[in-house]
Design an enzyme around this catalytic site. Structure first.
Site, mmCIF file in Angstrom:
data_model
loop_
_atom_site.group_PDB
_atom_site.id
_atom_site.type_symbol
_atom_site.label_atom_id
_atom_site.label_comp_id
_atom_site.label_asym_id
_atom_site.label_seq_id
_atom_site.Cartn_x
_atom_site.Cartn_y
_atom_site.Cartn_z
ATOM 1 N N HIS A 1 -7.174 -4.581 10.470
ATOM 2 C CA HIS A 1 -6.961 -4.421 9.033
ATOM 3 C C HIS A 1 -5.714 -5.167 8.562
ATOM 4 O O HIS A 1 -4.798 -5.418 9.333
ATOM 5 C CB HIS A 1 -6.943 -2.939 8.615
ATOM 6 C CG HIS A 1 -5.713 -2.168 8.973
ATOM 7 N ND1 HIS A 1 -5.682 -0.791 8.998
ATOM 8 C CD2 HIS A 1 -4.456 -2.559 9.317
ATOM 9 C CE1 HIS A 1 -4.475 -0.396 9.321
ATOM 10 N NE2 HIS A 1 -3.713 -1.444 9.529
ATOM 11 N N ASN B 1 -7.235 -2.479 14.559
ATOM 12 C CA ASN B 1 -8.642 -2.727 14.190
ATOM 13 C C ASN B 1 -8.804 -3.977 13.329
ATOM 14 O O ASN B 1 -9.874 -4.229 12.794
ATOM 15 C CB ASN B 1 -9.220 -1.507 13.461
ATOM 16 C CG ASN B 1 -8.514 -1.227 12.137
ATOM 17 O OD1 ASN B 1 -7.582 -1.948 11.752
ATOM 18 N ND2 ASN B 1 -8.950 -0.205 11.425
ATOM 19 N N ASP C 1 0.812 -1.211 0.000
ATOM 20 C CA ASP C 1 0.000 0.000 0.000
ATOM 21 C C ASP C 1 0.853 1.272 0.000
ATOM 22 O O ASP C 1 2.082 1.216 0.153
ATOM 23 C CB ASP C 1 -0.969 0.009 1.194
ATOM 24 C CG ASP C 1 -0.305 -0.420 2.506
ATOM 25 O OD1 ASP C 1 0.948 -0.423 2.571
ATOM 26 O OD2 ASP C 1 -1.030 -0.742 3.453
ATOM 27 N N GLU D 1 -9.600 -1.761 5.525
ATOM 28 C CA GLU D 1 -10.179 -1.449 6.826
ATOM 29 C C GLU D 1 -11.411 -2.319 7.088
ATOM 30 O O GLU D 1 -11.937 -2.945 6.150
ATOM 31 C CB GLU D 1 -10.571 0.039 6.852
ATOM 32 C CG GLU D 1 -9.409 0.988 6.602
ATOM 33 C CD GLU D 1 -8.434 1.080 7.773
ATOM 34 O OE1 GLU D 1 -8.382 0.162 8.619
ATOM 35 O OE2 GLU D 1 -7.705 2.086 7.845
#
Ligand code: PGA
Length: 255
Positions: free
Chosen positions: A138, A136, A67, A143
């Site tokens: 991810h 979280n 990314d 996400e």
């Protein structure tokens, strides 16, 4: 899926590097999927050591990063381009022509994302994809709520991710809001996955990833469906796990 719990972050990093090095040794023309963030830094340091002291040869390897932030130039010190050159590429003998990091400055982002997917296929597919995990749950910048079949595309960053990453920027306002990320489907196409997790902040996400139901709300849980996935954590990231896991690989699934 093989879960391995090491005592310390250093041991986690060393095992991560050994598993990556094994792939490079067995297949010098391998395609590596690479990750950024705090977690892989010590693994990269160990790979650099292996290159310098043991002659680990990256000259025929190809790399694809997961990314990149949208809007950060390659020279920006928080761009993932910059990160990868500083923390790994500059210090090993990878051919710069074989290195791929998504271009956060691409004018036509959807066209760029299609091109990136095509380059992965053209290179023969990813042999080993290295992953971190967000607090979280991810993976890359997929996400919670991301399609489990998604491909490389632009994503809006979660506020929790932006807050987690704010430590690298002068203020929260400077943290980019969008990123280009490989999709979950792209990641799952890799022949092998290696997910590293370190620290208490990851304990809940790791418990859900290893022992929870597969859900788009915790994207890392998709790893349960991969036929060749290894998760290496340190003790702190493993505190919420309820089952027993070994400290050494039972079988070396990665090769
Ligand atoms: P970290 O990030 O290694 O900096 O904790 C991991 C991630 O968000 O994927």
């Amino acid at each position: 899926m093989e879960v391995i719990i090491k005592e310390t972050p250093e041991q986690m990093a060393r095992l991560g590097a050994e598993l990556i090095a094994e792939v490079v040794r067995r297949k010098p023309k391998c395609v590596l999927g690479l990750a950024t963030g705090s977690t892989p830094v010590s693994t990269y340091r160990e790979l650099i050591r292996m290159h310098k002291n043991e002659g680990l040869d990256f000259s025929r390897a190809t790399t694809f990063n997961l990314d990149e932030y949208v809007g950060l130039a390659h020279e920006h010190d928080q761009s993932y381009h910059f990160f990868m050159w500083e923390n790994l590429f500059k210090q090993i003998n990878v051919n710069p022509k074989n290195v791929h990091v998504p271009d956060g400055m691409a004018k036509d982002i959807p066209a760029f994302c299609r091109w990136y997917e095509e380059q992965i296929v053209k290179a023969g597919g990813i042999d080993l994809q290295l992953l971190g995990i967000g607090s979280n749950g991810h993976i890359a910048f997929n996400e919670p709520g991301s399609s489990l079949g998604s491909r490389t595309r632009v994503k809006t960053l979660d506020e929790r991710t932006r807050a987690d990453n704010a430590r690298f920027f002068k203020s929260m306002n400077e943290v980019p809001k969008y990123a280009i990320t490989m999709g979950i489907g792209t990641i799952m196409d890799a022949r092998q996955l290696l997910l590293l997790a370190s620290g208490a902040g990851k304990a809940e996400a790791i418990q859900k990833t290893c022992e929870g139901p597969i859900t788009a709300m915790v994207p890392a849980t998709i790893v349960q469906l991969h036929p060749k996935a290894v998760i290496v954590t340190d003790k702190a990231a493993a505190v919420k796990l309820t089952r027993e896991y070994p400290a050494e690989p039972r079988v070396l699934v990665l090769q």
